[in-house]
Design an enzyme around this catalytic site. Structure first.
Site, PDB file in Angstrom:
ATOM      1  N   GLY A   1       0.792  -1.231   0.000  1.00  0.00           N
ATOM      2  CA  GLY A   1       0.000   0.000   0.000  1.00  0.00           C
ATOM      3  C   GLY A   1       0.818   1.272   0.000  1.00  0.00           C
ATOM      4  O   GLY A   1       0.340   2.317   0.457  1.00  0.00           O
ATOM      5  N   SER A   2       2.037   1.230  -0.540  1.00  0.00           N
ATOM      6  CA  SER A   2       2.812   2.483  -0.559  1.00  0.00           C
ATOM      7  C   SER A   2       2.188   3.489  -1.528  1.00  0.00           C
ATOM      8  O   SER A   2       2.250   4.698  -1.288  1.00  0.00           O
ATOM      9  CB  SER A   2       4.280   2.221  -0.887  1.00  0.00           C
ATOM     10  OG  SER A   2       4.445   1.828  -2.219  1.00  0.00           O
TER      11      SER A   2
ATOM     12  N   ARG B   1     -14.890 -15.336 -10.608  1.00  0.00           N
ATOM     13  CA  ARG B   1     -14.357 -13.962 -10.647  1.00  0.00           C
ATOM     14  C   ARG B   1     -15.501 -12.949 -10.686  1.00  0.00           C
ATOM     15  O   ARG B   1     -15.431 -11.887 -10.080  1.00  0.00           O
ATOM     16  CB  ARG B   1     -13.476 -13.772 -11.890  1.00  0.00           C
ATOM     17  CG  ARG B   1     -12.124 -14.442 -11.782  1.00  0.00           C
ATOM     18  CD  ARG B   1     -11.251 -14.087 -12.996  1.00  0.00           C
ATOM     19  NE  ARG B   1     -10.016 -14.862 -12.959  1.00  0.00           N
ATOM     20  CZ  ARG B   1      -8.902 -14.482 -12.320  1.00  0.00           C
ATOM     21  NH1 ARG B   1      -8.853 -13.339 -11.692  1.00  0.00           N
ATOM     22  NH2 ARG B   1      -7.831 -15.250 -12.323  1.00  0.00           N
TER      23      ARG B   1
ATOM     24  N   HIS C   1       1.140   0.823 -13.349  1.00  0.00           N
ATOM     25  CA  HIS C   1       1.939  -0.347 -13.700  1.00  0.00           C
ATOM     26  C   HIS C   1       3.420   0.032 -13.675  1.00  0.00           C
ATOM     27  O   HIS C   1       3.798   1.071 -14.218  1.00  0.00           O
ATOM     28  CB  HIS C   1       1.542  -0.858 -15.093  1.00  0.00           C
ATOM     29  CG  HIS C   1       2.329  -2.067 -15.477  1.00  0.00           C
ATOM     30  ND1 HIS C   1       2.109  -3.295 -14.891  1.00  0.00           N
ATOM     31  CD2 HIS C   1       3.366  -2.231 -16.323  1.00  0.00           C
ATOM     32  CE1 HIS C   1       2.978  -4.164 -15.388  1.00  0.00           C
ATOM     33  NE2 HIS C   1       3.753  -3.548 -16.251  1.00  0.00           N
TER      34      HIS C   1
HETATM   35  C1  GRF Z   1       3.519  -1.177  -7.473  1.00  0.00           C
HETATM   36  O1  GRF Z   1       4.770  -1.383  -8.055  1.00  0.00           O
HETATM   37  C2  GRF Z   1       2.466  -1.036  -8.536  1.00  0.00           C
HETATM   38  O2  GRF Z   1       2.923  -0.424  -9.695  1.00  0.00           O
HETATM   39  C3  GRF Z   1       2.118  -2.465  -8.820  1.00  0.00           C
HETATM   40  O3  GRF Z   1       2.150  -3.098  -7.571  1.00  0.00           O
HETATM   41  C4  GRF Z   1       3.028  -2.391  -6.701  1.00  0.00           C
HETATM   42  C5  GRF Z   1       2.236  -2.023  -5.485  1.00  0.00           C
HETATM   43  O4  GRF Z   1       2.995  -1.451  -4.487  1.00  0.00           O
HETATM   44  N1  GRF Z   1       0.876  -2.557  -9.535  1.00  0.00           N
HETATM   45  P1  GRF Z   1       2.280  -0.817  -3.223  1.00  0.00           P
HETATM   46  O5  GRF Z   1       1.361  -1.876  -2.620  1.00  0.00           O
HETATM   47  O6  GRF Z   1       1.534   0.402  -3.647  1.00  0.00           O
HETATM   48  O7  GRF Z   1       3.399  -0.493  -2.265  1.00  0.00           O
END
Ligand code: GRF
Length: 225
Positions: free
Chosen positions: A12-13, A65, A109
């Site tokens: 969740g960063s 799904r 992404h």
């Molecule tokens: C990030 O690299 C995002 O681009 C990808 O998954 C990762 C998630 O990181 N889709 P975080 O959970 O937001 O730290």
């Protein structure tokens, strides 16, 4: 204020970067609910620290799904969110979900799409030996990592990089471009024209000339991002 739902599966960063920009009054959005498909996702702890409503909807409890997606749609609509922000959400969404929020779902992404889609974008780029990689914020359509592109940030890749080191360099820029893209959505400044996204009054390319952290962002970042 744009009412949003943020979907996560892990650390969740990116969610944190969105929370921070909202609290700084730079991003004019309101997080109505944070949904995780994994009960142990650290992003849930981050959300709770900021008193945000959270929901755990575990995909394995559903027989298809589509049923899982429908359950998420109901929670998001009940929370009053109008846009959906995928922030490290590791499930493929079906048309049931995509069609519930037309042109209102964003994803980030960690590669320069259309190169290196899928879950191992950073490691694949590093192993391939590319000289540049980066991150992409795009509208979500029914194909994975495919919809119209809003903003991309480019960073260098080095021969001694692996997925971890390149991924860290990319992640810093994810935290800057994602809140910016959401702000443009909140301001109603994004217009989808075929495969392209026009950003109204889009700023010029942002260049960071810094020998440690060079980057190129297009369209450019606005004040505060
Ligand atoms: C990030 O690299 C995002 O681009 C990808 O998954 C990762 C998630 O990181 N889709 P975080 O959970 O937001 O730290």
């Amino acid at each position: 204020m744009l009412p949003i739902a943020v979907l996560i599966s892990g650390s969740g960063s990116n969610l944190q970067s969105i929370i921070d920009r909202i609290e700084q009054n730079v991003l004019h959005a309101e997080i109505k609910v944070v949904i995780s498909n994994k009960a142990e996702a650290y992003g849930l702890t981050r959300a709770k620290k900021h008193n945000l409503p959270t929901e755990v909807i575990e995909h394995q409890n559903f027989s298809s799904r589509e049923e899982f997606d429908q359950a998420m749609v109901e929670v998001i609509k009940a929370a009053g969110a109008e846009a959906v922000i995928l922030a490290g959400f590791m499930r493929i969404l079906t048309p049931v979900f995509i069609q519930a929020f037309p042109n209102k779902i964003l994803n980030i992404h960690p590669a320069i799409l259309p190169s290196f889609p899928g879950v191992h974008g950073q490691a694949q780029a590093a192993d391939y030996g590319v000289r540049f990689s980066g991150c992409t914020v795009h509208f979500v359509d029914e194909k994975m990592d495919h919809g119209p592109i809003i903003i991309q940030a480019v960073v260098p890749a080095y021969t001694n990089d692996d997925g971890q080191s390149l991924g860290q360099r990319i992640l810093k820029w994810e935290h800057r471009i994602y809140p910016q893209a959401i702000e443009w959505l909140a301001q109603g400044r994004l217009k989808i024209v075929g495969r392209k996204v026009e950003v109204e009054n889009s700023p010029a390319v942002f260049v960071q000339v810094d020998e440690n952290e060079p980057a190129l962002v297009n369209p450019g970042l606005e004040r505060g991002f």
